[in-house]
Design an enzyme around this catalytic site. Structure first.
Site, PDB file in Angstrom:
ATOM      1  N   SER A 266       0.830  -1.209   0.000  1.00 17.19           N
ATOM      2  CA  SER A 266       0.000   0.000   0.000  1.00 17.19           C
ATOM      3  C   SER A 266       0.863   1.257   0.000  1.00 17.19           C
ATOM      4  O   SER A 266       2.002   1.238   0.463  1.00 17.19           O
ATOM      5  CB  SER A 266      -0.898   0.023   1.242  1.00 17.19           C
ATOM      6  OG  SER A 266      -1.705  -1.128   1.271  1.00 17.19           O
TER       7      SER A 266
HETATM    8  N1  SAM Z   1       0.149  -5.013   4.006  1.00 24.64           N
HETATM    9  C1  SAM Z   1       0.895  -5.537   2.886  1.00 24.64           C
HETATM   10  C2  SAM Z   1       2.249  -4.880   2.784  1.00 24.64           C
HETATM   11  O1  SAM Z   1       2.592  -4.028   3.624  1.00 24.64           O
HETATM   12  O2  SAM Z   1       2.978  -5.241   1.852  1.00 24.64           O
HETATM   13  C3  SAM Z   1       0.143  -5.398   1.602  1.00 24.64           C
HETATM   14  C4  SAM Z   1      -0.967  -6.360   1.513  1.00 24.64           C
HETATM   15  S1  SAM Z   1      -1.697  -6.554  -0.075  1.00 24.64           S
HETATM   16  C5  SAM Z   1      -2.500  -5.013  -0.342  1.00 24.64           C
HETATM   17  C6  SAM Z   1      -3.014  -7.694   0.391  1.00 24.64           C
HETATM   18  C7  SAM Z   1      -2.518  -9.068   0.751  1.00 24.64           C
HETATM   19  O3  SAM Z   1      -3.614  -9.840   1.211  1.00 24.64           O
HETATM   20  C8  SAM Z   1      -1.899  -9.825  -0.400  1.00 24.64           C
HETATM   21  O4  SAM Z   1      -0.595 -10.222  -0.082  1.00 24.64           O
HETATM   22  C9  SAM Z   1      -2.827 -11.029  -0.579  1.00 24.64           C
HETATM   23  O5  SAM Z   1      -2.175 -12.201  -1.008  1.00 24.64           O
HETATM   24  C10 SAM Z   1      -3.371 -11.178   0.826  1.00 24.64           C
HETATM   25  N2  SAM Z   1      -4.620 -11.928   0.933  1.00 24.64           N
HETATM   26  C11 SAM Z   1      -5.666 -11.973   0.070  1.00 24.64           C
HETATM   27  N3  SAM Z   1      -6.644 -12.754   0.557  1.00 24.64           N
HETATM   28  C12 SAM Z   1      -6.190 -13.243   1.742  1.00 24.64           C
HETATM   29  C13 SAM Z   1      -6.735 -14.123   2.724  1.00 24.64           C
HETATM   30  N4  SAM Z   1      -7.937 -14.670   2.597  1.00 24.64           N
HETATM   31  N5  SAM Z   1      -5.994 -14.387   3.818  1.00 24.64           N
HETATM   32  C14 SAM Z   1      -4.756 -13.851   3.975  1.00 24.64           C
HETATM   33  N6  SAM Z   1      -4.188 -13.001   3.085  1.00 24.64           N
HETATM   34  C15 SAM Z   1      -4.904 -12.714   1.981  1.00 24.64           C
END
Ligand code: SAM
Length: 202
Positions: A52
């Site tokens: 983000s």
């Molecule tokens: N906070 C992170 C960072 O600082 O890099 C960015 C996160 S990214 C916007 C959203 C993340 O949520 C992705 O890595 C994705 O694989 C994960 N994600 C999607 N669905 C998920 C689930 N059901 N459980 C856990 N993680 C999930």
């Protein structure tokens, strides 16, 4: 980044600003994107996912109102950048990621820098970690189609949940506060997050 993107847009929590000054964001993005690690937009981190933009990380972290004593659940470890900020500001962090390669890379980064108060999980974070509940704070860094009842049930009394909720491509960043059996909700504004997949996701 802290002056131009965060303070100027109203982030005043000095602990959040200090943590974002300390954590080296360029170490959480792919080598070929390091030159733009502090830019005012999200960046790809592989596997179709993003880190983000700094302002959103600061806004969400400030909305958690951390004092240093909290046990936090984070859904969506991604690069581990938000995880590191949380680890700087809270007592303990549990973080769940569904993509194994992303979780393992984040684990490597955070262990190298000595964050001992983080535990990593791989799986569907939209159902939380019932065995580890309650949590003082829950943060999700991907979008939900609706408020996730399973996660809100894992929030401690007076706890705070922060997450984007809405459509697949546009959501509202919500801060939900638990008071006994009731919840109050504040809308922190529109945002665009990748959708969370899974039981309570898409
Ligand atoms: N906070 C992170 C960072 O600082 O890099 C960015 C996160 S990214 C916007 C959203 C993340 O949520 C992705 O890595 C994705 O694989 C994960 N994600 C999607 N669905 C998920 C689930 N059901 N459980 C856990 N993680 C999930």
């Amino acid at each position: 980044m802290v002056e131009r993107q965060l303070r100027r847009r109203g982030i005043t929590d000095s602990r959040v600003l200090a943590a974002m000054t300390r954590v080296p964001r360029h170490r959480f993005v792919p080598p070929e994107r390091q030159w733009e690690a502090y830019a005012d937009y999200p960046l790809p981190i592989g596997a179709g996912q993003t880190i983000s933009q700094p302002y959103i990380v600061a806004l969400m972290t400030a909305a958690l109102e951390l004092t240093g004593t909290e046990k936090i659940l984070e859904i969506g470890t991604g690069s581990g950048y938000q995880t590191a900020i949380l680890a700087e500001l809270a007592r303990e962090v549990r973080t769940i990621e569904r993509i194994t390669a992303l979780s393992l890379a984040a684990q490597d980064r955070l262990r190298t820098w000595g964050y001992a108060n983080v535990r990593f999980f791989i799986g569907d974070g939209t159902v939380g970690l019932p065995d580890e509940a309650p949590f003082d704070r829950i943060i999700a860094t991907g979008g939900f189609p609706r408020l996730p009842a399973l996660l809100l049930a894992q929030l401690a009394d007076s706890g705070i949940f922060v997450a984007p909720v809405g459509g697949r491509t546009f959501q509202h960043l919500l801060q939900v506060r638990k008071h006994g059996d009731t919840f109050t909700q504040a809308d922190l504004g529109g945002c665009r997050f990748v959708p969370l997949t899974g039981k309570e996701g898409w």
